[in-house]
Write a protein that holds these residues in place. Structure first.
Motif, mmCIF file in Angstrom:
data_model
loop_
_atom_site.group_PDB
_atom_site.id
_atom_site.type_symbol
_atom_site.label_atom_id
_atom_site.label_comp_id
_atom_site.label_asym_id
_atom_site.label_seq_id
_atom_site.Cartn_x
_atom_site.Cartn_y
_atom_site.Cartn_z
ATOM 1 N N THR A 1 10.077 -9.870 2.338
ATOM 2 C CA THR A 1 10.208 -8.485 1.873
ATOM 3 C C THR A 1 9.316 -8.218 0.669
ATOM 4 O O THR A 1 8.756 -7.129 0.528
ATOM 5 N N LEU A 2 9.129 -9.216 -0.210
ATOM 6 C CA LEU A 2 8.226 -9.031 -1.350
ATOM 7 C C LEU A 2 6.772 -8.965 -0.892
ATOM 8 O O LEU A 2 5.951 -8.241 -1.478
ATOM 9 N N TRP A 3 6.440 -9.707 0.171
ATOM 10 C CA TRP A 3 5.087 -9.614 0.735
ATOM 11 C C TRP A 3 4.818 -8.187 1.210
ATOM 12 O O TRP A 3 3.759 -7.609 0.927
ATOM 13 N N GLU A 4 5.796 -7.598 1.907
ATOM 14 C CA GLU A 4 5.573 -6.246 2.421
ATOM 15 C C GLU A 4 5.574 -5.218 1.295
ATOM 16 O O GLU A 4 4.837 -4.232 1.346
ATOM 17 N N LEU A 5 6.393 -5.430 0.265
ATOM 18 C CA LEU A 5 6.366 -4.537 -0.893
ATOM 19 C C LEU A 5 4.989 -4.573 -1.551
ATOM 20 O O LEU A 5 4.448 -3.533 -1.958
ATOM 21 N N ASP A 6 4.408 -5.758 -1.649
ATOM 22 C CA ASP A 6 3.066 -5.901 -2.214
ATOM 23 C C ASP A 6 2.043 -5.131 -1.384
ATOM 24 O O ASP A 6 1.147 -4.473 -1.924
ATOM 25 N N GLN A 7 2.182 -5.201 -0.071
ATOM 26 C CA GLN A 7 1.287 -4.457 0.819
ATOM 27 C C GLN A 7 1.392 -2.949 0.563
ATOM 28 O O GLN A 7 0.380 -2.252 0.436
ATOM 29 N N ASP A 8 2.629 -2.444 0.473
ATOM 30 C CA ASP A 8 2.837 -1.005 0.280
ATOM 31 C C ASP A 8 2.342 -0.546 -1.085
ATOM 32 O O ASP A 8 1.794 0.556 -1.221
ATOM 33 N N LEU A 9 2.533 -1.372 -2.101
ATOM 34 C CA LEU A 9 2.025 -1.012 -3.423
ATOM 35 C C LEU A 9 0.505 -0.919 -3.414
ATOM 36 O O LEU A 9 -0.090 -0.023 -4.025
ATOM 37 N N ALA A 10 -0.137 -1.847 -2.717
ATOM 38 C CA ALA A 10 -1.599 -1.832 -2.643
ATOM 39 C C ALA A 10 -2.107 -0.606 -1.889
ATOM 40 O O ALA A 10 -3.147 -0.035 -2.229
ATOM 41 N N LEU A 11 -1.361 -0.180 -0.873
ATOM 42 C CA LEU A 11 -1.801 0.934 -0.033
ATOM 43 C C LEU A 11 -1.489 2.300 -0.642
ATOM 44 O O LEU A 11 -2.283 3.244 -0.509
ATOM 45 N N PHE A 12 -0.332 2.425 -1.293
ATOM 46 C CA PHE A 12 0.141 3.762 -1.673
ATOM 47 C C PHE A 12 0.246 3.995 -3.179
ATOM 48 O O PHE A 12 0.225 5.141 -3.621
ATOM 49 N N ALA A 13 0.384 2.951 -3.986
ATOM 50 C CA ALA A 13 0.565 3.131 -5.431
ATOM 51 C C ALA A 13 -0.775 3.030 -6.144
ATOM 52 O O ALA A 13 -1.058 2.065 -6.848
ATOM 53 N N ASP A 14 -1.614 4.054 -5.975
ATOM 54 C CA ASP A 14 -2.928 4.022 -6.603
ATOM 55 C C ASP A 14 -2.899 4.589 -8.020
ATOM 56 O O ASP A 14 -3.932 4.664 -8.687
ATOM 57 N N SER A 15 -1.736 5.004 -8.476
ATOM 58 C CA SER A 15 -1.579 5.467 -9.852
ATOM 59 C C SER A 15 -0.179 5.099 -10.314
ATOM 60 O O SER A 15 0.726 4.880 -9.502
ATOM 61 N N GLU A 16 0.018 5.079 -11.632
ATOM 62 C CA GLU A 16 1.313 4.657 -12.151
ATOM 63 C C GLU A 16 2.426 5.605 -11.762
ATOM 64 O O GLU A 16 3.572 5.191 -11.563
ATOM 65 N N GLU A 17 2.104 6.888 -11.626
ATOM 66 C CA GLU A 17 3.151 7.850 -11.277
ATOM 67 C C GLU A 17 3.669 7.652 -9.845
ATOM 68 O O GLU A 17 4.737 8.128 -9.506
#
Length: 649
Positions: A198-214
């Protein structure tokens, strides 16, 4: 639902002993995806110099549970991923630090609860035997099932705790919704693999969608919400979970509780901006007003320690209801009255109260977002730590009718969520909240969804001459000197007298088709004075309308049980909480049971007719609307044919 006697304190020392393991998971580990597809993302881990890493790798320490794969593993470094969002500042921002602290503590809590489960169920012993090669073949099934249960518990507790701990940071986060897609890497081989997956997939989603701190918190929250949903869904079919679901864990330092697979949230009241109405300001609508007043007090009997309402146990609680009537008959006023009563009662008892309305703004053209909005609405109202009241105004516009080509995908998504939430396999009625569906055109509501409304509130507005005088006087206000005339103001609104007359009126059906069924049945078998005859009447109704199913019978019997509780809790009990509200659960249940009255033949006949009247009324309108639409379509086809032939000629 948890009892204080079953509550287990999760010691702070145990949680903190897991901090190193939790930090190692966030710092870095290798994982080869098995269910999800790896996205093309840049690694968070950056080398300081050739061949020298910045963080240590986390290696499996669970004996005998190493999975093998021919694929190349990919390193996951969540600390660097989160700290590297937006900028090269070597120090993390307050939000980034908050997120990492919350994730570390959530992981430590999950690991602690997983250990508790293993110790209490004997799984720890089986793991040791497996390590030593002594695991008997007869115990291999128990070992596998125990690991799967422990893994699912770890996932739920992590997502539950992280969601709760991150609530404090919401004020600094963007409210813009982010659709991250489905969570797929949900592995239940063992707790460690479950968490790394689950942490691997969270890392994937952060890389794809969290391009800014907000966007950091919205992405994490969306991920955790989906993970909670998946864990709850898997829990419905997975064995060996009773040792976890039958107890409640409490973490005193965080004021956090773990109650099975029910998400925990802070007991905060919602800010209500509506204008409340007093009961005397609701003119007419006697039965609807009376039942709304009763339900408002029923909700207050909820026991926060037992997480259960005595009315739900005794069978007189209204979980869902449908309020229908013509435009302008007072549905909004009824909502304002009920919300106002609950708000005032909760204020007197210092209970948290949460009101939410699901409006047409929740329909979104983006696939899956409408369902997400509906789930959030249901989740907020169901929160077992608050008194909740949820309304769905104009439900005929909000929820789509299956098979109707005019229903949008978003409307159908909302219909599916409401149907599952109101009477699905995982529906739990604790008695802390109620949902009201309101519509001017209930015939346009999906039949199956409409039947999930356990009670019917006919909102027909003012009816009598006295009602019209009362409402005119009320709406005129005080800026006039016009005499009232020969009229006893609001005497017709005296609730007990008006309700008794309204109930008596249902001794015979109101709808012509149902009246015909009623009279034919009585002519064939005589007066309906026993269970057998009334059962025969119900079967005759079903023969006249096949939509009158077993669910309708359940709703009728539930309504009769509510009638058995046909009393108002004394106002004094609401004004002075020590008399009733602050009593223990068993005492409250006994006090309510003492006020109950026996079910009578007249009650049952009235409730059968009242419910069946509403179904026949809906069916007639629905059929008429369908016929009118077909006639309109046929007319268009004829006109189109004329124009087509005319153009060709």
């Amino acid at each position: 639902m948890s009892n204080a006697a079953d509550q287990m304190e999760l010691k702070e020392s145990l949680i903190r002993s897991k901090y190193k393991a939790a930090e190692a998971l966030l710092a870095g580990f290798d994982h080869t995806p098995r269910l999800a597809k790896k996205a093309d993302i840049s690694p968070a881990h950056k080398e300081r110099s050739s061949g020298i890493g910045t963080r240590r790798r986390f290696r499996s320490t669970t004996p005998g549970l190493v999975t093998q794969s021919s694929q190349r593993p990919e390193g996951v470094h969540l600390i660097e991923r989160i700290n590297g969002i937006e900028g090269d500042d070597p120090l993390p921002s307050p939000m980034q630090a908050n997120v990492l602290q919350s994730l570390r503590r959530a992981l430590a809590i999950a690991l602690s609860v997983s250990d508790q489960y293993a110790d209490h169920t004997g799984l720890s012993r089986l793991m040791k035997d497996n390590l030593e090669g002594k695991l008997a073949g007869a115990k291999s099934a128990a070992f596998t099932e125990g690991l799967a249960a422990s893994a699912l518990i770890s996932l739920h507790v992590f997502a539950n705790a992280a969601s709760y701990l991150l609530e404090d940071a919401h004020a600094d986060a963007s409210d813009a919704p982010i659709d991250i897609g489905e969570v797929e890497e949900v592995l239940t081989d063992n707790p460690q693999l479950a968490l790394t997956g689950t942490l691997w997939e969270l890392d994937q989603d952060l890389a794809l969608f969290a391009d800014s701190e907000e966007k950091l918190l919205p992405v994490i929250n969306a991920f955790l919400e989906k993970l909670l949903d998946i864990a709850a869904l898997r829990a419905a079919s997975l064995p060996r979970l009773t040792p976890f679901t039958s107890v409640s864990y409490r973490i005193e330092a965080d004021n956090f509780e773990i109650n099975g697979f029910t998400p925990f949230s802070r007991s905060g009241s919602s800010n209500i901006t509506m204008t409340f109405k007093k009961p005397h300001e609701v003119v007419g609508n006697h039965i609807a007003k009376y039942q709304a007043m009763k339900l408002s007090k029923m909700l207050m009997a909820y026991d926060f320690e037992r997480k259960l309402n005595p009315f739900a146990e005794l069978g007189g609680f209204i979980f869902t209801f449908m309020g229908d009537g013509k435009p302008g008959t007072g549905k909004t006023t009824l909502i304002q009255m009920m919300a106002g009563l609950i708000h005032d009662y909760c204020a007197a008892a210092d209970y948290p109260f949460r009101y939410q309305n699901l409006s047409t703004d929740s329909i979104d053209s983006y696939q899956g977002k409408s369902a997400q909005n509906a789930k959030a609405f249901i989740k907020n109202v169901l929160d077992p730590n608050v008194i909740g009241f949820g309304t769905i105004d104009d439900i005929d516009q909000l929820a789509g009718k299956r098979g109707d080509r005019q229903s949008s995908a978003g409307q159908l998504e909302i219909t599916a969520v409401l149907m599952e939430s109101f009477a699905g396999a995982n529906t739990v009625v604790r008695g802390n909240c109620s949902f009201g569906m309101f519509s001017n055109y209930p015939e346009n509501v999906d039949d199956a969804l409409r039947q999930r409304a356990g009670a019917r509130f006919l909102v027909d507005g003012p009816q009598s001459r006295e009602d019209y005088i009362d409402i005119l006087y009320l709406l005129m206000g005080k800026n006039h000197k016009i005499p009232t005339g020969k009229h006893d103001l609001f005497a017709a609104q005296e609730i007990k007298k008006a309700v008794a007359a309204s109930y008596s009126a249902h001794a015979r059906p109101h709808e012509d088709k149902l009246l015909e069924v009623f009279e034919r049945t009585q002519k064939e078998i005589g007066k309906l004075d026993n269970i057998a005859k009334m059962g025969a009447y119900l079967k005759t109704i079903q023969q006249a309308d096949e939509r009158f199913t077993g669910r309708a019978i359940k709703n009728i019997t539930d309504a009769v049980k509510v009638r058995a509780m046909d009393f108002e809790l004394p106002d004094e009990w609401m004004e002075k909480p020590d008399l009733f509200l602050f009593q223990n659960y068993d005492r409250k249940r006994d006090m309510i049971a003492d006020l109950a009255q026996p079910i009578t033949v007249n009650m049952l006949i009235q409730e059968i007719n009242r419910y069946a009247d509403s179904e026949f009324r809906y069916a007639d309108k629905s059929d008429e609307v369908a016929i009118e639409n077909m006639v309109r379509d046929m007319g268009r086809q004829v006109e189109a044919k004329k124009r087509f032939l005319g153009e060709r000629g």
